[in-house]
Design an enzyme around this catalytic site. Structure first.
Site, mmCIF file in Angstrom:
data_model
loop_
_atom_site.group_PDB
_atom_site.id
_atom_site.type_symbol
_atom_site.label_atom_id
_atom_site.label_comp_id
_atom_site.label_asym_id
_atom_site.label_seq_id
_atom_site.Cartn_x
_atom_site.Cartn_y
_atom_site.Cartn_z
ATOM 1 N N HIS A 207 32.423 21.915 40.255
ATOM 2 C CA HIS A 207 31.319 21.819 39.298
ATOM 3 C C HIS A 207 30.086 21.187 39.906
ATOM 4 O O HIS A 207 28.969 21.481 39.508
ATOM 5 C CB HIS A 207 31.786 21.135 38.015
ATOM 6 C CG HIS A 207 32.584 22.077 37.191
ATOM 7 N ND1 HIS A 207 33.945 22.160 37.280
ATOM 8 C CD2 HIS A 207 32.187 23.069 36.349
ATOM 9 C CE1 HIS A 207 34.365 23.128 36.488
ATOM 10 N NE2 HIS A 207 33.324 23.698 35.911
ATOM 11 N N ARG A 314 27.540 25.603 29.050
ATOM 12 C CA ARG A 314 28.647 24.664 29.305
ATOM 13 C C ARG A 314 28.381 23.381 28.506
ATOM 14 O O ARG A 314 27.825 22.418 29.015
ATOM 15 C CB ARG A 314 28.724 24.341 30.803
ATOM 16 C CG ARG A 314 29.224 25.493 31.671
ATOM 17 C CD ARG A 314 29.353 25.043 33.128
ATOM 18 N NE ARG A 314 30.188 25.928 33.903
ATOM 19 C CZ ARG A 314 29.717 26.880 34.721
ATOM 20 N NH1 ARG A 314 28.422 27.060 34.864
ATOM 21 N NH2 ARG A 314 30.544 27.637 35.407
ATOM 22 N N ARG A 351 29.996 27.590 24.807
ATOM 23 C CA ARG A 351 31.418 27.360 25.074
ATOM 24 C C ARG A 351 31.788 25.984 24.551
ATOM 25 O O ARG A 351 31.059 25.012 24.790
ATOM 26 C CB ARG A 351 31.699 27.429 26.574
ATOM 27 C CG ARG A 351 33.163 27.184 26.865
ATOM 28 C CD ARG A 351 33.488 27.379 28.298
ATOM 29 N NE ARG A 351 32.929 26.309 29.122
ATOM 30 C CZ ARG A 351 33.047 26.278 30.438
ATOM 31 N NH1 ARG A 351 33.655 27.262 31.070
ATOM 32 N NH2 ARG A 351 32.545 25.291 31.136
ATOM 33 N N GLU A 450 40.730 32.745 31.952
ATOM 34 C CA GLU A 450 40.651 31.987 33.204
ATOM 35 C C GLU A 450 41.999 31.443 33.648
ATOM 36 O O GLU A 450 42.103 30.720 34.625
ATOM 37 C CB GLU A 450 39.590 30.885 33.142
ATOM 38 C CG GLU A 450 39.534 30.087 31.892
ATOM 39 C CD GLU A 450 38.331 29.149 31.834
ATOM 40 O OE1 GLU A 450 37.546 29.084 32.793
ATOM 41 O OE2 GLU A 450 38.191 28.461 30.816
ATOM 42 N N ASN A 473 36.094 31.473 38.296
ATOM 43 C CA ASN A 473 36.282 30.246 39.089
ATOM 44 C C ASN A 473 37.682 29.682 38.861
ATOM 45 O O ASN A 473 38.405 29.345 39.798
ATOM 46 C CB ASN A 473 35.261 29.174 38.686
ATOM 47 C CG ASN A 473 33.850 29.673 38.782
ATOM 48 O OD1 ASN A 473 33.576 30.606 39.531
ATOM 49 N ND2 ASN A 473 32.944 29.091 38.022
ATOM 50 N N ASP A 474 38.028 29.582 37.583
ATOM 51 C CA ASP A 474 39.359 29.052 37.274
ATOM 52 C C ASP A 474 40.431 30.109 37.458
ATOM 53 O O ASP A 474 41.548 29.785 37.862
ATOM 54 C CB ASP A 474 39.386 28.499 35.844
ATOM 55 C CG ASP A 474 38.821 27.095 35.802
ATOM 56 O OD1 ASP A 474 39.177 26.298 36.682
ATOM 57 O OD2 ASP A 474 38.005 26.804 34.911
ATOM 58 N N ARG A 484 39.960 24.156 43.160
ATOM 59 C CA ARG A 484 38.615 24.648 43.503
ATOM 60 C C ARG A 484 37.673 23.546 43.987
ATOM 61 O O ARG A 484 36.628 23.827 44.572
ATOM 62 C CB ARG A 484 38.000 25.377 42.301
ATOM 63 C CG ARG A 484 37.831 24.502 41.083
ATOM 64 C CD ARG A 484 37.537 25.311 39.843
ATOM 65 N NE ARG A 484 36.119 25.391 39.544
ATOM 66 C CZ ARG A 484 35.623 25.719 38.365
ATOM 67 N NH1 ARG A 484 36.427 26.039 37.367
ATOM 68 N NH2 ARG A 484 34.343 25.772 38.153
ATOM 69 N N CYS A 521 31.679 35.357 33.780
ATOM 70 C CA CYS A 521 30.713 34.252 33.789
ATOM 71 C C CYS A 521 31.024 33.246 34.899
ATOM 72 O O CYS A 521 30.377 32.212 34.990
ATOM 73 C CB CYS A 521 30.646 33.566 32.437
ATOM 74 S SG CYS A 521 32.187 32.787 31.965
HETATM 75 C C1 PEP Z 1 35.028 29.673 35.300
HETATM 76 O O1 PEP Z 1 36.077 29.032 35.359
HETATM 77 O O2 PEP Z 1 34.813 30.708 35.965
HETATM 78 C C2 PEP Z 1 33.939 29.228 34.415
HETATM 79 C C3 PEP Z 1 32.860 29.945 34.234
HETATM 80 O O3 PEP Z 1 34.073 27.998 33.854
HETATM 81 P P1 PEP Z 1 33.823 26.639 34.646
HETATM 82 O O4 PEP Z 1 33.245 26.984 35.976
HETATM 83 O O5 PEP Z 1 32.909 25.795 33.840
HETATM 84 O O6 PEP Z 1 35.204 26.069 34.734
HETATM 85 MG MG MG Z 2 36.467 27.546 33.889
#
Ligand code: PEP
Ligand code: MG
Length: 585
Positions: A207, A314, A351, A450, A473-474, A484, A521
């Site tokens: 993040h 977010r 979200r 995710e 991402n997740d 990550r 996203c």
């Molecule tokens: C993701 O996990 O791809 C996502 C968009 O959420 P975050 O990056 O805030 O976990």
């Molecule tokens: Mg995520």
């Protein structure tokens, strides 16, 4: 001496500037810039803290029992002497006067300068005296902690710097170097104008990296020992494309990167011409390019870049760094409403809060005892564990929906029971607003995909939700069992792993088959090397940081989705997707 440090490239471009090291001291102190008119007050604050330490040491000396070991009294003498040390005092003052650092930051910066000098001493006894200096500095820092400090702010020092080697008159860009920065720290730096930043830790989709990308400044994370190797005030170059940091560059290297920087500026200028061009492919497919935001104020950048809505707000960033005081319903409502109104009728996907893992609410609550925070009480799990907090957020979002198009998105769902609990709480939130006779609006309901379990149960999800949003991402983190945020396994974090591609592709296909909307996203959506593949897999909605919209649009304008579809199937079926991806279509 010039040397380079390698890390992970997270935000593109080249930054050249003086290093500003934060949190280099063993004591964690606040780092912020003061206003020029606050300099005398800050020096006075420092003077008072120093006087308090002198008084404390003198009292200790006075109360020392007669039979106390001689070393102890000698030590106090040394500490008192060091407090009188002009190099320390003058150095600290200079950081405040010339750089507008707050007193704590000035003390740790000067301590670091002195520590380097001690390090170079031949005599081991003298070398070890740095420990005394540190103890004295820590006492001063402790006293400063108790004294009033001006409002925290980050602002660029605009006064010409002293001892410049390159150009004494220019307004020197500053580059932030830190061991780590929490997403909340990053948010604070959002108000400032650092030209770039480097951290020792962090993965590409941590993040911290995501917020860095939203700042749209060159950044390198996972640079391991950067904060130890780079010294306060060193000249450094950040090559955000290559993930390289060059320290103390030679004039030739500087000139080369100066050229690269100008090329980057020209490229941005060229891309800005695409702002008003509709995102339509060569074969006439209209593509929705949405933006990810962290704060309501970010909508300005979204509108400016010609994005057609917010695909991911977010909301957890409203909750972070608040030392336990979470925003109440009215505060949240005001923030969501600002975002909705800022988008002038375009949709905003809010979200629900996703704290946990690498997004702690605040440092104090960051529970290191949880060994696997990414697998713990995070996102919807956290919300369902505290229904009153969740209901507060749901009511605030529903109220904001009276002012524009709002989509409500739920993170990290995996179980049918979680879905049903969430829907029940949403009903309850509506009923509570009805009872209070408070106006609210309709929302479309979406789930983030995710967790692999969710991707494998898309049909179940679609029975409950109006739309899905793939959080790559997740999804990558959980599919490949790669933290990550951990740079030591960053090389295994692979968006092109066949398993990841299969989950993404199947989710898109099922949504299309059922006529439901689906977007991506995660960071994959803003990665121009993935645009063609996602288009080929049938994706028509992408959500990314506003800074990436125009580059992705450029890819869209050059794409033919019919041709890409067949090629994407080959990528999907390949054992080496990266090789097929590299082919020209
Ligand atoms: C993701 O996990 O791809 C996502 C968009 O959420 P975050 O990056 O805030 O976990
Ligand atoms: Mg995520």
């Amino acid at each position: 001496m010039t040397f380079s440090i390698h890390g992970l490239a997270v935000a593109r471009g080249v930054a050249i500037g003086r290093a500003v090291l934060v949190a280099s001291s063993r004591v964690d102190v606040a780092h912020y810039f003061i206003e020029p008119e606050q300099v005398p007050a800050e020096i006075e604050r420092l003077r008072r803290a120093r006087a308090a330490v002198v008084e404390e040491l003198q009292k200790l000396q006075k109360d020392m029992p007669k039979d106390a070991p001689h070393e102890l009294t000698a030590l106090l003498d040394v500490h008192l002497m060091l407090l009188e040390d002009t190099e320390l005092a003058a150095g600290v003052r200079q950081w405040i006067e010339d750089r507008y650092y707050n007193a704590e930051w000035a003390v740790t910066s000067q301590l670091e300068v002195i520590a380097r000098q001690f390090d170079e001493m031949e005599d081991p006894y003298l070398r070890e005296r740095i420990a005394d200096m540190e103890q004295v500095a820590e006492r001063v820092l402790f006293c400063l902690k108790g004294s009033d400090s001006p409002i925290i702010q980050t602002r660029r020092a605009t006064r010409p710097q002293q001892e410049l080697q390159l150009d004494d008159t220019m307004d020197v860009p500053l580059v932030l170097v830190a061991h780590d920065l929490s997403p909340a720290d990053m948010l604070q730096f959002k108000q400032s104008v650092f030209a770039g930043f480097v951290t020792d830790v962090g993965g590409k989709t941590s993040h911290t990296a995501i917020v860095a990308r939203s700042l749209d400044i060159p950044a390198v994370v996972g640079a391991r020992t950067a904060s130890q190797l780079i010294r306060q005030d060193d000249w450094i170059i950040i090559d955000g494309d290559a993930g390289v940091v060059i320290v103390d560059p030679s004039p030739i290297v500087l000139a080369e990167y100066g050229f690269k920087q100008r090329q980057g500026d020209l490229e941005r200028e060229r891309l800005s011409r695409l702002k008003h061009t509709p995102a339509v492919t060569l074969d006439g497919e209209r593509i929705e390019l949405l933006s990810n935001i962290e704060m309501p104020e970010d909508t300005d950048a979204v509108v400016q870049v010609g994005s057609v809505g917010v695909g991911l707000f977010r909301s957890e960033f409203l909750f972070m760094g608040r030392q336990g005081h979470l925003p109440d319903e009215d505060e949240q409502y005001a923030a969501y409403r600002r975002a909705v109104e800022g988008m002038n009728g375009m949709p905003v996907t809010i979200r629900t809060v996703d704290v946990g893992a690498d997004k702690p609410l605040d440092e104090a609550r960051h529970d290191a005892a949880h060994l696997n925070p990414a697998l713990g009480l995070r996102a919807i799990r956290w919300s369902l564990a505290d229904p009153s907090m969740f209901l507060t957020q749901l009511r605030a979002i529903l109220r904001a929906a009276a002012f524009g198009k709002v989509n409500l998105l739920v993170p990290m769902l995996a179980h049918g029971s979680e879905i049903r609990q969430t829907l029940a709480l949403l009903d309850q939130a509506r009923q509570e607003l009805d009872r209070r006779a408070v106006a609210y609006g309709a929302v479309k309901l979406g789930a983030m995909i995710e967790v692999p379990a969710a991707a494998l149960s898309v049909r179940m999800f679609l029975r409950y939700f109006d739309f899905l949003s793939i959080g790559t991402n997740d999804l990558i983190q959980y599919t490949l069992a790669i933290d990550r945020a951990d740079e030591s396994v960053a090389h295994l974090y692979d968006p092109l792993h066949p398993a990841v591609l299969r989950l993404v592709s199947d989710t898109i296909s099922e949504c299309r088959r059922q006529g439901k909307s689906v977007s991506v996203c995660g960071e994959m959506a803003g990665d121009v090397t993935m645009t063609r593949l996602l288009l080929g897999l049938g994706l028509r909605s992408f959500s990314m940081h506003p800074s990436q919209i125009l580059s992705v649009k450029q890819q869209v304008l050059r794409a033919d989705t019919v041709k890409l579809a067949a090629w994407a199937q080959r990528v999907l079926d390949s054992d080496e997707p990266a090789a097929v991806l590299a082919e020209q279509v």
